[in-house]
Design an enzyme around this catalytic site. Structure first.
Site, PDB file in Angstrom:
ATOM      1  N   SER A  65       9.589  25.907  23.830  1.00 31.04           N
ATOM      2  CA  SER A  65       8.605  24.844  23.696  1.00 31.04           C
ATOM      3  C   SER A  65       7.371  25.198  24.523  1.00 31.04           C
ATOM      4  CB  SER A  65       9.223  23.510  24.120  1.00 31.04           C
ATOM      5  OG  SER A  65       8.330  22.447  23.878  1.00 31.04           O
ATOM      6  N   TYR A  92      -0.585  22.807  17.550  1.00 30.39           N
ATOM      7  CA  TYR A  92       0.414  23.395  18.440  1.00 30.39           C
ATOM      8  C   TYR A  92       1.055  22.324  19.308  1.00 30.39           C
ATOM      9  CZ  TYR A  92       2.367  26.789  21.776  1.00 30.39           C
ATOM     10  OH  TYR A  92       3.215  27.532  22.567  1.00 30.39           O
ATOM     11  N   LYS A 149       5.106  21.333  19.010  1.00 34.77           N
ATOM     12  CA  LYS A 149       5.993  21.502  20.159  1.00 34.77           C
ATOM     13  C   LYS A 149       6.580  20.163  20.606  1.00 34.77           C
ATOM     14  CE  LYS A 149       5.765  25.961  20.566  1.00 34.77           C
ATOM     15  NZ  LYS A 149       6.939  26.802  20.288  1.00 34.77           N
TER      16      LYS A 149
END
Length: 257
Positions: free
Chosen positions: A142, A156, A160
């Protein structure tokens, strides 16, 4: 024949954190299956793994994690060659697209999630039967961006954050397997090079931050998270299953060796 060594699949295995995880897993006696797009780099990783521990074996599949057929082939390779799967390291990811959320196309956002989330869902699903038999481990790589929004890297951050929740969900639904989402730290990888580049479509203040990481020597060597990942594959406490933890957290101190 079933391998006497434990077996791990690592995605994004050709460089950076994935490569370091492969080598450290070999050091711990794992047979490793590397999965990435670059075949020459995968071959090089295999040589490093075998040099790290000649008593282990390495296999690889060159393909795209977002392609279900390539994921199937990687799992089939692991089972055919080694007869078991004890750990899965979901490391492959992209940052693109960059820019403000208001400017993303639906197609670009979907492609990002296909790589950073949906591929992990599918690969985990098809690996589960072997992992359940082995009471195995799944380590999802992560990011701190999962909980701290990074301007112009919204896709992004979102993928995550979703990965963290998916890790928690799998842990709740599959108690036989231990799942963990890892913040690996700010690591000296190609992703960091891109973030410092003028070609990287990010906010000036964010680019300045990434440049300062390099100039001030705060970037971690990939071997640091790589060794933690390997140690967790081998002996992660099941009580931590479903958590999102940073590499330098108190909970992960036993794995920083």
């Amino acid at each position: 024949m079933t391998s006497t060594n434990p077996v791990a699949i690592v995605t994004g295995a050709s460089k950076g954190i994935g490569k370091a995880a492969c080598i450290n897993l070999a050091k711990l006696g794992y047979n490793v299956v590397g999965f990435a797009r670059s075949e020459p780099e995968l071959i090089s990783v295999g040589k490093d793994c075998e040099a790290a521990n000649p008593n282990t074996q390495y296999a690889y599949f060159s393909g795209d994690v977002s392609n279900n057929g390539d994921c199937d082939s990687t799992v089939e390779l692991a089972i055919k060659k080694f007869g078991r799967i004890d750990a899965l390291v979901n490391n492959a990811a992209v940052v693109e697209p960059n820019g403000e959320l208001a400017g993303y196309s639906k197609a670009d956002f979907a492609r990002h999630f296909d790589i950073n989330l949906f591929s992990i869902l599918y690969l985990t699903q098809i690996t589960l039967p072997e992992l359940i038999k082995a009471k195995g481990k799944v380590i999802n790589i992560s990011s701190g961006s999962a909980t701290n929004f990074l301007k112009t890297s919204g896709a992004y951050c979102c993928s995550k954050a979703a990965l963290n929740m998916m890790t928690t969900g799998f842990a709740a639904e599959v108690p036989e397997v231990t799942f963990l989402a890892l913040r690996p730290g700010v690591v000296d990888t190609d992703m960091q090079k891109s973030a410092r580049s003028s070609r990287y479509a990010t906010a000036p203040e964010v680019r300045k931050m990434f440049v300062s990481f390099k100039e001030n020597g705060v970037l971690l060597d990939p071997n640091t998270p790589g060794s933690i990942i390997a140690n967790m594959c081998k002996r992660l406490d099941h009580n931590l299953s479903g958590k999102f933890l940073s590499w330098d957290s108190a909970e992960l101190a036993p794995y920083r060796s």
